[in-house]
Design an enzyme around this catalytic site. Structure first.
Site, PDB file in Angstrom:
ATOM      1  N   ARG A 138     -14.591  57.617 -21.612  1.00 35.24           N
ATOM      2  CA  ARG A 138     -14.001  56.494 -20.997  1.00 35.24           C
ATOM      3  C   ARG A 138     -12.702  56.064 -21.661  1.00 35.24           C
ATOM      4  NH1 ARG A 138     -18.068  51.356 -20.112  1.00 35.24           N
ATOM      5  NH2 ARG A 138     -18.977  52.916 -18.793  1.00 35.24           N
ATOM      6  N   ARG A 179     -14.123  45.177 -24.148  1.00 38.75           N
ATOM      7  CA  ARG A 179     -13.798  46.610 -23.205  1.00 38.75           C
ATOM      8  C   ARG A 179     -12.302  46.306 -22.486  1.00 38.75           C
ATOM      9  NH1 ARG A 179     -18.872  48.841 -21.609  1.00 38.75           N
ATOM     10  NH2 ARG A 179     -20.330  48.438 -23.425  1.00 38.75           N
ATOM     11  N   LYS A 235     -21.748  43.896 -25.324  1.00 38.64           N
ATOM     12  CA  LYS A 235     -20.631  44.123 -24.767  1.00 38.64           C
ATOM     13  C   LYS A 235     -19.793  42.855 -24.457  1.00 38.64           C
ATOM     14  CE  LYS A 235     -22.440  46.548 -21.492  1.00 38.64           C
ATOM     15  NZ  LYS A 235     -22.409  47.193 -20.134  1.00 38.64           N
ATOM     16  N   LYS A 294     -16.290  41.231 -21.661  1.00 34.02           N
ATOM     17  CA  LYS A 294     -15.210  41.803 -20.881  1.00 34.02           C
ATOM     18  C   LYS A 294     -14.429  40.746 -20.716  1.00 34.02           C
ATOM     19  CE  LYS A 294     -18.562  45.213 -19.061  1.00 34.02           C
ATOM     20  NZ  LYS A 294     -19.190  45.607 -17.768  1.00 34.02           N
ATOM     21  N   CYS A 341     -21.662  52.501  -7.698  1.00 37.33           N
ATOM     22  CA  CYS A 341     -21.369  52.970  -9.369  1.00 37.33           C
ATOM     23  C   CYS A 341     -21.737  54.188  -9.409  1.00 37.33           C
ATOM     24  CB  CYS A 341     -22.307  52.172 -10.006  1.00 37.33           C
ATOM     25  SG  CYS A 341     -24.106  52.623  -9.315  1.00 37.33           S
ATOM     26  N   CYS A 383     -25.959  59.017 -15.024  1.00 33.41           N
ATOM     27  CA  CYS A 383     -26.425  57.617 -15.527  1.00 33.41           C
ATOM     28  C   CYS A 383     -27.945  57.488 -15.965  1.00 33.41           C
ATOM     29  CB  CYS A 383     -25.988  56.267 -14.702  1.00 33.41           C
ATOM     30  SG  CYS A 383     -26.483  54.864 -15.362  1.00 33.41           S
ATOM     31  N   CYS A 431     -29.053  50.813 -10.070  1.00 36.22           N
ATOM     32  CA  CYS A 431     -29.903  49.784 -10.692  1.00 36.22           C
ATOM     33  C   CYS A 431     -29.244  48.369 -10.961  1.00 36.22           C
ATOM     34  CB  CYS A 431     -30.239  50.495 -12.140  1.00 36.22           C
ATOM     35  SG  CYS A 431     -28.977  49.968 -13.241  1.00 36.22           S
ATOM     36  N   CYS A 442     -22.744  47.611 -11.903  1.00 34.94           N
ATOM     37  CA  CYS A 442     -21.739  48.078 -12.428  1.00 34.94           C
ATOM     38  C   CYS A 442     -20.488  48.227 -11.336  1.00 34.94           C
ATOM     39  CB  CYS A 442     -21.830  49.610 -12.940  1.00 34.94           C
ATOM     40  SG  CYS A 442     -22.840  49.584 -14.430  1.00 34.94           S
TER      41      CYS A 442
HETATM   42 FE1  SRM Z   1     -21.611  49.602 -16.371  1.00 30.48          FE
HETATM   43  C1  SRM Z   1     -24.288  50.588 -18.435  1.00 30.48           C
HETATM   44  C2  SRM Z   1     -21.128  52.912 -15.421  1.00 30.48           C
HETATM   45  C3  SRM Z   1     -18.810  48.697 -14.822  1.00 30.48           C
HETATM   46  C4  SRM Z   1     -22.691  46.390 -16.204  1.00 30.48           C
HETATM   47  N1  SRM Z   1     -22.327  51.268 -16.953  1.00 30.48           N
HETATM   48  C5  SRM Z   1     -23.461  51.597 -17.838  1.00 30.48           C
HETATM   49  C6  SRM Z   1     -23.697  52.833 -18.191  1.00 30.48           C
HETATM   50  C7  SRM Z   1     -22.935  53.250 -19.516  1.00 30.48           C
HETATM   51  C8  SRM Z   1     -25.224  53.573 -18.425  1.00 30.48           C
HETATM   52  C9  SRM Z   1     -25.617  53.269 -19.680  1.00 30.48           C
HETATM   53  O1  SRM Z   1     -25.702  52.406 -20.489  1.00 30.48           O
HETATM   54  O2  SRM Z   1     -26.174  54.414 -20.065  1.00 30.48           O
HETATM   55  C10 SRM Z   1     -23.119  53.564 -16.854  1.00 30.48           C
HETATM   56  C11 SRM Z   1     -22.535  55.108 -16.877  1.00 30.48           C
HETATM   57  C12 SRM Z   1     -22.925  55.824 -15.880  1.00 30.48           C
HETATM   58  C13 SRM Z   1     -22.042  57.179 -15.923  1.00 30.48           C
HETATM   59  O3  SRM Z   1     -22.675  58.194 -15.947  1.00 30.48           O
HETATM   60  O4  SRM Z   1     -20.722  57.158 -15.623  1.00 30.48           O
HETATM   61  C14 SRM Z   1     -22.071  52.460 -16.261  1.00 30.48           C
HETATM   62  N2  SRM Z   1     -20.226  50.617 -15.378  1.00 30.48           N
HETATM   63  C15 SRM Z   1     -20.120  51.814 -15.220  1.00 30.48           C
HETATM   64  C16 SRM Z   1     -18.935  52.378 -14.386  1.00 30.48           C
HETATM   65  C17 SRM Z   1     -18.442  53.854 -14.740  1.00 30.48           C
HETATM   66  C18 SRM Z   1     -19.288  52.178 -13.031  1.00 30.48           C
HETATM   67  C19 SRM Z   1     -18.439  52.838 -11.905  1.00 30.48           C
HETATM   68  O5  SRM Z   1     -18.835  53.098 -11.084  1.00 30.48           O
HETATM   69  O6  SRM Z   1     -17.146  52.392 -11.899  1.00 30.48           O
HETATM   70  C20 SRM Z   1     -17.917  51.047 -14.742  1.00 30.48           C
HETATM   71  C21 SRM Z   1     -17.122  51.318 -16.052  1.00 30.48           C
HETATM   72  C22 SRM Z   1     -16.231  50.085 -16.310  1.00 30.48           C
HETATM   73  C23 SRM Z   1     -15.319  50.534 -17.332  1.00 30.48           C
HETATM   74  O7  SRM Z   1     -14.184  51.450 -17.047  1.00 30.48           O
HETATM   75  O8  SRM Z   1     -15.439  50.057 -18.561  1.00 30.48           O
HETATM   76  C24 SRM Z   1     -18.778  49.986 -14.974  1.00 30.48           C
HETATM   77  N3  SRM Z   1     -20.736  47.896 -15.886  1.00 30.48           N
HETATM   78  C25 SRM Z   1     -19.567  47.824 -15.072  1.00 30.48           C
HETATM   79  C26 SRM Z   1     -19.511  46.518 -14.617  1.00 30.48           C
HETATM   80  C27 SRM Z   1     -18.230  45.835 -13.820  1.00 30.48           C
HETATM   81  C28 SRM Z   1     -17.371  45.177 -14.631  1.00 30.48           C
HETATM   82  O9  SRM Z   1     -17.579  45.033 -15.801  1.00 30.48           O
HETATM   83  O10 SRM Z   1     -16.522  44.611 -13.793  1.00 30.48           O
HETATM   84  C29 SRM Z   1     -20.788  45.792 -15.119  1.00 30.48           C
HETATM   85  C30 SRM Z   1     -21.089  44.396 -14.378  1.00 30.48           C
HETATM   86  C31 SRM Z   1     -20.497  43.164 -15.234  1.00 30.48           C
HETATM   87  C32 SRM Z   1     -20.869  42.838 -16.409  1.00 30.48           C
HETATM   88  O11 SRM Z   1     -20.905  43.598 -17.625  1.00 30.48           O
HETATM   89  O12 SRM Z   1     -21.750  42.024 -16.607  1.00 30.48           O
HETATM   90  C33 SRM Z   1     -21.648  46.600 -15.640  1.00 30.48           C
HETATM   91  N4  SRM Z   1     -23.050  48.649 -17.397  1.00 30.48           N
HETATM   92  C34 SRM Z   1     -23.494  47.301 -16.861  1.00 30.48           C
HETATM   93  C35 SRM Z   1     -24.749  46.788 -17.847  1.00 30.48           C
HETATM   94  C36 SRM Z   1     -25.341  45.670 -17.555  1.00 30.48           C
HETATM   95  C37 SRM Z   1     -24.544  44.822 -18.814  1.00 30.48           C
HETATM   96  C38 SRM Z   1     -25.678  43.631 -19.012  1.00 30.48           C
HETATM   97  O13 SRM Z   1     -25.100  42.384 -19.332  1.00 30.48           O
HETATM   98  O14 SRM Z   1     -26.646  43.472 -18.820  1.00 30.48           O
HETATM   99  C39 SRM Z   1     -24.962  48.073 -18.200  1.00 30.48           C
HETATM  100  C40 SRM Z   1     -26.411  48.402 -19.275  1.00 30.48           C
HETATM  101  C41 SRM Z   1     -26.296  48.053 -20.547  1.00 30.48           C
HETATM  102  O15 SRM Z   1     -25.112  47.688 -20.967  1.00 30.48           O
HETATM  103  O16 SRM Z   1     -27.419  48.128 -20.822  1.00 30.48           O
HETATM  104  C42 SRM Z   1     -24.289  49.160 -18.005  1.00 30.48           C
HETATM  105 FE1  SF4 Z   2     -25.795  53.152 -13.963  1.00 29.06          FE
HETATM  106 FE2  SF4 Z   2     -27.263  51.102 -13.070  1.00 29.06          FE
HETATM  107 FE3  SF4 Z   2     -24.580  50.940 -13.846  1.00 29.06          FE
HETATM  108 FE4  SF4 Z   2     -25.007  52.303 -11.749  1.00 29.06          FE
HETATM  109  S1  SF4 Z   2     -25.530  50.120 -11.967  1.00 29.06           S
HETATM  110  S2  SF4 Z   2     -23.907  53.077 -13.308  1.00 29.06           S
HETATM  111  S3  SF4 Z   2     -27.340  52.951 -12.038  1.00 29.06           S
HETATM  112  S4  SF4 Z   2     -26.429  51.265 -15.026  1.00 29.06           S
END
Ligand code: SRM
Ligand code: SF4
Length: 558
Positions: free
Chosen positions: A83, A152, A213, A215, A435, A441, A480, A484
């Site tokens: 990323r 991030r 993390k 943001k 997402c 994922c 899930c 994201c």
């Molecule tokens: Fe996310 C984890 C993809 C934006 C909340 N996110 C993941 C992981 C890395 C899965 C993992 O931990 O093994 C996913 C990788 C999937 C893949 O195969 O690519 C993943 N997140 C994404 C992306 C690629 C979704 C997309 O379709 O665009 C986004 C990448 C953003 C970037 O460039 O940095 C992405 N994730 C977000 C957002 C939206 C935002 O930030 O505006 C959120 C919600 C906002 C937040 O953080 O509260 C988000 N991702 C999470 C979470 C839950 C965090 C939490 O506080 O509970 C996880 C799980 C974790 O961290 O344990 C997670």
């Molecule tokens: Fe993976 Fe859940 Fe984030 Fe979708 S919302 S990319 S399933 S961690």
């Protein structure tokens, strides 16, 4: 959230394993070098998988192949997601061409534009990881802190059209990103053999970085495309007569939750005051430091800033911030958000240049029969003299096109089957987010990106049947509850619960200022569409003037 219980638990409970891994990592080095060199496996050592995230990469395995490989007694099909860190989502055509080439040579042949204005490459195998990092570095792109327990990628309204304020705000996004970068030389040492193993200082983060993390985003009203209230830290630009006066500061937003665990929840950030622009870095640094010192390091599900604020109270947080910065926050200033989507098609800025926002379904740039998006953007990047801007809604702005080049851009896109104006696309489709989810994922419980086209098509049929296919409606799907695609801010959200099963959430607005609510649990895709059919029928009959579907759902469903 029971304040006493949580605080007591945090005081007595042991630190999480990830805290120990960070602590003994010598500022994110661990045994990554050895892991990368091990020819016997395509995976890293378990501890190093955590450290790799800070370097902007995740170890994954192809979940479509898991069972087959297990039966064949093979290790999972390990590969890596990379990323980029790309503040405000701006990149040059040269960088685009390199990313395109890397995707073809080393990844799965596609580029993924993320909901945080970054690029992801999927499917890079371990022996190629270092080469890809080095190539990115040569094009002045990096992946440092794109993942991990640090700040991030900083998001920012990528609008190239309107005013000097947007350009100024974008430069603040870059400065903020740079200011909060980890200082460790592990990144240059491991990937570019440059930087050595001498001890580093981490003046902002300390030796164990943040508990979780973090943001940050900057919004420029009336657009809330970055969903500023979903962020740990946000800045809302306040300006008048084309002059930036400063920022309202927001803290404590976040989307992530866990099914069945009421102690986890999405939360909208609070607006805590106004600051002059020159104070942005000081505020940001001290918010990060408060979270560093007070965030919960004993439970990763309770470790985001939103929980620190819920547990200790907003007044405590503001006092602590003012004490650390040494200045008071002024009262927040008035602002107005109109929507959190993108504007599509052509727009022109005061300097006479043109900007084209393209709809990219789920942010996936790939060639498909009839729609050769990747080829189109490659051809465009080869001749484009402006820049590219990734939006927070997984779309792409081709920015800074000279009047005489407009026709070239349109022709190129048409030749590759791309609808430049997105006129052939419904509002539902244009505004939908999904997402990544399966197959890469590790946390996905249901399909999202791969499910989106069919869900949108079926939902379009429902809207058409009830004569409301022209309404603007925000749909978001995630595999899930981690959130994201920021589903809890959508008018309609499908949140993955299990294979083929979703929780249906309704009632967000289109401004990113209201959380939706859980309407029905564990629905199949058919059941979701059936539920929506009934509600849309009522919406068509009973809505009041200009009432959006989210507002309507909130009014009639509970
Ligand atoms: Fe996310 C984890 C993809 C934006 C909340 N996110 C993941 C992981 C890395 C899965 C993992 O931990 O093994 C996913 C990788 C999937 C893949 O195969 O690519 C993943 N997140 C994404 C992306 C690629 C979704 C997309 O379709 O665009 C986004 C990448 C953003 C970037 O460039 O940095 C992405 N994730 C977000 C957002 C939206 C935002 O930030 O505006 C959120 C919600 C906002 C937040 O953080 O509260 C988000 N991702 C999470 C979470 C839950 C965090 C939490 O506080 O509970 C996880 C799980 C974790 O961290 O344990 C997670
Ligand atoms: Fe993976 Fe859940 Fe984030 Fe979708 S919302 S990319 S399933 S961690």
């Amino acid at each position: 959230m029971t304040t006493t219980t949580t605080t007591t638990t945090a005081a007595t409970a042991p630190l999480t394993e990830v805290e120990h891994i960070k602590g003994r990592s010598r500022h994110l080095r661990g045994t990554l070098r050895e892991s990368l060199q091990d020819p016997l496996t395509r995976a890293l050592r378990p501890d190093d998988t955590h450290l790799l995230k800070f370097h902007g990469s995740y170890q994954q395995d192809d979940r479509d192949l898991r069972e087959e490989r297990r039966r064949a007694k093979l290790e999972p099909a390990f590969s890596f997601m990379l990323r980029t860190r790309l503040p405000g989502g701006v990149c040059t055509p040269k960088q685009w061409l390199l990313l395109d080439e890397l995707a073809q040579r080393f990844a799965n042949g596609s580029l993924r534009l993320t909901t945080r204005q970054a690029f992801q490459l999927h499917g890079v195998i371990k022996p190629d990881l270092k080469t890809v990092m080095q190539q990115l570095n040569r094009a002045l792109l990096d992946t440092l802190a794109a993942c991990g327990d640090v700040n991030r990628n900083v998001m920012c309204n990528p609008n190239p059209v309107e005013s000097a304020v947007h350009a100024e705000v974008q430069s603040w996004a870059v400065r903020l990103s740079e200011h909060l970068l980890p200082q460790t030389k592990a990144y240059s040492s491991i990937w570019f053999d440059d930087g050595g193993d001498a001890p580093d200082e981490e003046p902002i983060y300390g030796d164990t970085y943040l508990p979780r993390k973090f943001k940050a985003a900057i919004a420029v009203p009336p657009h809330n495309d970055v969903d500023v209230f979903a962020h740990d830290l946000g800045f809302i630009a306040i300006f008048d007569q084309g002059v930036l006066r400063g920022f309202n500061v927001t803290v404590g937003g976040g989307m992530g939750a866990t099914h069945g665990d009421n102690a986890t929840f999405p939360r909208l950030a609070d607006i805590i005051g106004f600051i002059g622009a020159e104070r942005l870095l000081s505020v940001a640094e001290n918010v990060v430091k408060i979270q560093r010192d007070h965030g919960d390091r004993t439970n990763r599900k309770h470790a985001r800033l939103k929980y620190t604020i819920e547990d200790r109270g907003l007044a405590w947080f503001v006092d602590e911030l003012e004490r650390r910065t040494g200045f008071p926050l002024a009262p927040a200033r008035a602002f107005n958000f109109e929507h959190n989507g993108d504007r599509f098609g052509w727009g022109r800025s005061a300097d006479g240049r043109w900007h084209l926002t393209l709809h990219i379904e789920s942010g996936r740039v790939v060639d498909r029969p009839g729609l050769r998006l990747m080829g189109a953007l490659r051809a465009l990047a080869a001749v484009h003299r402006g820049d590219f801007r990734l939006t927070a809604n997984q779309n792409l702005i081709v920015a800074g096109i000279e009047e005489q080049d407009r026709i070239v851009v349109e022709t190129l896109l048409r030749e590759h089957g791309v609808d430049a104006d997105a006129t052939a696309t419904t509002s539902l489709k244009r505004n939908a987010l999904a997402c990544v989810a399966l197959p890469t994922c590790a946390l996905a419980m249901a399909e999202a990106e791969r499910a989106l086209p069919a869900v949108v098509e079926r939902f379009e049929t429902v809207l058409r049947r009830h004569g409301v296919d022209d309404v603007r409606l925000h749909l978001r799907i995630t595999g899930c509850p981690n959130g994201c695609a920021r589903p809890y801010l959508a008018e309609v959200a499908l949140v993955g619960k299990g294979p083929g099963l979703y929780n249906l959430h309704l009632g967000g607005d289109v401004k990113g200022q209201r959380l939706n609510r859980l309407y029905r649990e564990n629905l199949s895709e058919d059941a979701v569409l059936l539920a929506l059919d009934g509600l849309i029928a009522r919406y068509a009959r009973e809505r009041s003037d200009d009432e959006g579907f989210g507002d309507f759902a909130l009014r009639v469903c509970w």
